[in-house]
Every structure is written in C-alpha cells, then in structure tokens.
Design a protein around this motif. Structure first.
Motif, PDB file in Angstrom:
ATOM      1  N   THR A   1       0.813  -1.221   0.000  1.00  0.00           N
ATOM      2  CA  THR A   1       0.000   0.000   0.000  1.00  0.00           C
ATOM      3  C   THR A   1       0.848   1.274   0.000  1.00  0.00           C
ATOM      4  N   THR A   2       2.141   1.164   0.321  1.00  0.00           N
ATOM      5  CA  THR A   2       3.042   2.322   0.338  1.00  0.00           C
ATOM      6  C   THR A   2       3.881   2.448  -0.929  1.00  0.00           C
ATOM      7  N   ASP A   3       3.752   1.501  -1.858  1.00  0.00           N
ATOM      8  CA  ASP A   3       4.544   1.520  -3.097  1.00  0.00           C
ATOM      9  C   ASP A   3       4.067   2.600  -4.058  1.00  0.00           C
ATOM     10  N   THR A   4       4.990   3.094  -4.864  1.00  0.00           N
ATOM     11  CA  THR A   4       4.644   3.875  -6.043  1.00  0.00           C
ATOM     12  C   THR A   4       4.362   2.875  -7.150  1.00  0.00           C
ATOM     13  N   PHE A   5       3.280   3.082  -7.897  1.00  0.00           N
ATOM     14  CA  PHE A   5       2.963   2.237  -9.048  1.00  0.00           C
ATOM     15  C   PHE A   5       3.768   2.758 -10.241  1.00  0.00           C
ATOM     16  N   TYR A   6       4.537   1.892 -10.879  1.00  0.00           N
ATOM     17  CA  TYR A   6       5.238   2.244 -12.108  1.00  0.00           C
ATOM     18  C   TYR A   6       4.694   1.379 -13.230  1.00  0.00           C
ATOM     19  N   VAL A   7       4.596   1.972 -14.423  1.00  0.00           N
ATOM     20  CA  VAL A   7       4.188   1.221 -15.604  1.00  0.00           C
ATOM     21  C   VAL A   7       5.091   1.645 -16.759  1.00  0.00           C
ATOM     22  N   GLU A   8       5.536   0.664 -17.504  1.00  0.00           N
ATOM     23  CA  GLU A   8       6.379   0.862 -18.681  1.00  0.00           C
ATOM     24  C   GLU A   8       5.534   0.470 -19.894  1.00  0.00           C
ATOM     25  N   VAL A   9       5.347   1.411 -20.795  1.00  0.00           N
ATOM     26  CA  VAL A   9       4.547   1.173 -21.996  1.00  0.00           C
ATOM     27  C   VAL A   9       5.492   1.150 -23.192  1.00  0.00           C
ATOM     28  N   ALA A  10       5.613  -0.010 -23.825  1.00  0.00           N
ATOM     29  CA  ALA A  10       6.445  -0.145 -25.021  1.00  0.00           C
ATOM     30  C   ALA A  10       5.560   0.065 -26.249  1.00  0.00           C
ATOM     31  N   THR A  11       5.961   1.005 -27.097  1.00  0.00           N
ATOM     32  CA  THR A  11       5.227   1.251 -28.330  1.00  0.00           C
ATOM     33  C   THR A  11       6.134   0.975 -29.518  1.00  0.00           C
ATOM     34  N   GLU A  12       5.494   0.687 -30.638  1.00  0.00           N
ATOM     35  CA  GLU A  12       6.201   0.496 -31.901  1.00  0.00           C
ATOM     36  C   GLU A  12       5.560   1.413 -32.927  1.00  0.00           C
ATOM     37  N   GLY A  13       6.350   1.809 -33.913  1.00  0.00           N
ATOM     38  CA  GLY A  13       5.835   2.675 -34.956  1.00  0.00           C
ATOM     39  C   GLY A  13       6.183   4.131 -34.699  1.00  0.00           C
TER      40      GLY A  13
END
Length: 131
Positions: A47-59
């Motif tokens: 509950t104390t974590d920062t949420f990280y998301v990595e979005v890989a795109t192509e094009g």
C-alpha cells in the motif's frame, strides 16, 4: 505471477500514425533508463509503493498522448499520469503514481485496474493488487 502483457492482435485503429502498444509492464521501481527493473516487476504492490508502468510502443507518430489511469477498489479513479511522445520507432514510456498524500500516505488495500490509453483511446487494461 503475470508480469508482462503483449497486446498483439488488438484493434488499435484510432492511434495516430502507425503507432501501436506492444507491451505493458508494471513494477515497483525503474532504472535510470526509465525501464522497470527486472527484479521489481510485479502486479502485487504494498500500500506504500509507487505504481510504475512501462509502456512499449512500436511505430511512429507526432504528439501522441500516452496515459495511465489507475482505478481503485471502489472503482473510482485513484491516479492518472500521462506523457506526450513523438516516437520514430520502438519507444519506452514510463509513467508513475505515488501513494496519495493524505494523512496515511497509502493506497487503499484491494484490487486495482490499470488502463493504458493513447490519445484517449483505451489500449490495454491490467489487474493489480495492493495489500
């Protein structure tokens, strides 16, 4: 534990240029290159974590808006983050959401839904959990 989702085969006709979301990875921390560290990849958070998301795109595309939206256990939007990108090939975009700055500084425990949007068009959803 499912850590990465490939989204090949999804219809993404509303995206600018020939841009497509290729992969989404969630985790607890990122390295200096903006990528989620291998040992930090997870869909289970404290509950104390920062949420990280990595979005890989192509094009490629000019001025595409990549957005992450986290909905909390109550279904309401708990956090949003976005970046404007103009990729000319494979690109990694990292987004984050820190725990709320309320008196407890924690995410409510429970199930979350992460949605990745490009120019407002939903591309990928992902289930996360905090405890």
């Amino acid at each position: 534990m499912l850590l990465t989702i490939a989204v090949a085969g999804c219809t993404q006709s509303s995206l600018p240029g020939d841009l497509k979301v290729a992969e989404v990875t969630t985790g607890r921390s990122v390295g200096p290159d903006g990528k989620i560290l291998e040992d930090a990849r997870t869909n289970m958070f404290w509950t104390t974590d920062t949420f990280y998301v990595e979005v890989a795109t192509e094009g490629s595309a000019d001025g595409a808006d990549v957005q992450a939206r986290w909905k909390g256990p109550d279904g309401a939007v708990a956090a949003e983050s976005s970046k404007k990108i103009s990729p000319k090939g494979p690109t990694i975009t990292s987004l984050e959401a820190a725990p709320p700055k309320d008196k407890e500084g924690r995410w409510p425990a429970g199930d979350y839904k992460l949605e990745i949007l490009v120019n407002g068009s939903s591309q990928v959803t992902r289930d996360l959990n905090t405890r």
